[in-house]
Design an enzyme around this catalytic site. Structure first.
Site, PDB file in Angstrom:
ATOM      1  N   THR A  39     -17.951 -28.380  19.244  1.00 31.91           N
ATOM      2  CA  THR A  39     -16.855 -27.424  19.405  1.00 31.91           C
ATOM      3  C   THR A  39     -15.977 -27.808  20.594  1.00 31.91           C
ATOM      4  O   THR A  39     -14.742 -27.719  20.528  1.00 31.91           O
ATOM      5  CB  THR A  39     -17.408 -26.003  19.601  1.00 31.91           C
ATOM      6  OG1 THR A  39     -18.205 -25.658  18.462  1.00 31.91           O
ATOM      7  CG2 THR A  39     -16.274 -24.989  19.739  1.00 31.91           C
ATOM      8  N   HIS A  42     -13.653 -30.435  19.408  1.00 33.69           N
ATOM      9  CA  HIS A  42     -12.549 -29.905  18.599  1.00 33.69           C
ATOM     10  C   HIS A  42     -11.486 -29.270  19.491  1.00 33.69           C
ATOM     11  O   HIS A  42     -10.282 -29.420  19.255  1.00 33.69           O
ATOM     12  CB  HIS A  42     -13.081 -28.876  17.600  1.00 33.69           C
ATOM     13  CG  HIS A  42     -13.883 -29.476  16.479  1.00 33.69           C
ATOM     14  ND1 HIS A  42     -13.366 -30.374  15.589  1.00 33.69           N
ATOM     15  CD2 HIS A  42     -15.183 -29.296  16.116  1.00 33.69           C
ATOM     16  CE1 HIS A  42     -14.296 -30.723  14.716  1.00 33.69           C
ATOM     17  NE2 HIS A  42     -15.414 -30.086  15.019  1.00 33.69           N
TER      18      HIS A  42
END
Length: 351
Positions: A39, A42
């Protein structure tokens, strides 16, 4: 305090930030080690603009020591070793009221929506702070969240002892799932697919019965062969952003063909790409595709597994780097170095 601060897409470096203020029911934690998660990558690549505002202090996989306890906090004192569950739910939306706290409509995470573990201090709700058992070194604390994810994903897939399971993707998430699966769920057969030999070798060390290099053979055909034509009980898509081998389908589409009639697919990757799925096959099998998001109270289970030495964080943590090198650490992860699985940053001692 000093912190690794994301100033813009792909611009993360050491900087200064205000010390967090500790509320009456909060604990001020000094992170010792913080992991770089998919995450985080990202966000670094610019895929979370709707949630993450610059400058941001990321890092939601961390553990450390208590620096200060709020006036209403009981059970923790300065110097205690702890790990922090980063999920902050509203407890009042329909999802929360039905027990789906991890699908909260306004879900916030320390290290995503709120300042996280790439700083020297983090203020966390006491309800989200867990004692770190003496058997677990602080260097392994970032893996508690990863193993919690593994538990949650297997629970979402209703994986039972004696079942056959295929894990698509042998990265940080896929290998964490595999480690939990092989050492707490008693599967009959475990199959792991990937395109990196080092990661597949790590999967074998963790207990995978079969590994499939998707650059060398068709994973669907191989899974059907291994299961004597039946397909697996559960397929777990843990790839996220994928690279399709010429002549093959995207991972989620592969999973539809790999599962048996009445089987389950759990998808946990956070890639932005669209996947074409042959839904006629899914319907004819009366199979399920199940989403899995973060964790739902699995930290204690992960801590117990780690304290007993049943999982293998040393195999997954391939790189440790100081906080001052956070830019280089993210470049390493962003570049998809085939010899890198989990990068952990040492937070304290930064100059």
């Amino acid at each position: 305090m000093k912190a690794g601060i994301l100033y813009n897409d792909r611009d993360i470096r050491l900087g200064k930030a205000p010390d967090p203020q500790v509320g009456p029911d909060e604990v001020l934690v000094a992170p010792n080690t913080t992991g770089i998660c998919g995450t985080d990558l990202h966000i670094y690549r610019g895929e979370f603009h709707a949630r993450v505002k610059f400058p941001a202090i990321l890092g939601h996989e961390f553990g450390g020591t208590v620096e200060e306890a709020g006036k209403d906090v009981q059970g923790f004192r300065a110097g205690d070793r702890v790990v922090v569950d980063p999920i902050v739910s509203c407890h009042s939306c329909p999802a929360c009221l039905s027990g789906h706290l991890n699908a909260c409509r306004t879900l916030k995470l320390l290290g995503v929506d709120l300042d996280g573990g790439f700083g020297q201090y983090v203020a966390a709700p006491v309800s989200h702070v867990y004692p770190l058992p003496d058997e677990i070194p602080l260097a392994h604390a970032p893996m508690v969240e990863m193993y919690g994810l593994g538990h949650h994903i297997l629970q979402r897939g209703q994986v039972q002892p004696g079942e056959t399971v295929a894990i698509l993707g042998a990265g940080r998430l896929g290998l964490s799932i595999l480690d939990v699966l092989c050492h707490s769920a008693s599967p009959a057969t475990t199959i792991v697919t990937d395109m990196q030999p080092f990661r597949l070798e790590t999967a074998r060390k963790l207990g995978a019965d079969t590994t499939i290099d998707v650059t060398a053979e068709d994973p669907i055909e191989r899974v059907i062969e291994i299961t004597q034509g039946a397909g697996v009980d559960c397929a777990i898509e843990a790839v996220g952003h994928y690279h399709v081998v010429e002549g093959q389908q995207a991972p989620l589409a592969q999973a539809v063909h790999m599962i048996r009639n009445g089987g389950r697919i759990v998808t946990a990757g956070l890639g932005e790409q669209l996947s074409a799925v042959h839904f006629k096959t899914l319907v004819l099998k009366e199979a399920k595709i199940i989403g899995s998001r973060v964790t739902l109270g699995e930290f204690p289970r992960a801590l117990r597994l780690m304290a007993k030495g049943l999982v293998h964080p040393d195999l997954l943590i391939t790189d440790r780097m100081p906080l001052r090198d956070i830019g280089a650490a993210f470049e390493k992860v962003d570049g998809e170095d085939p010899s890198t699985i989990k990068v952990v940053l040492d937070i304290q001692g930064v100059e």
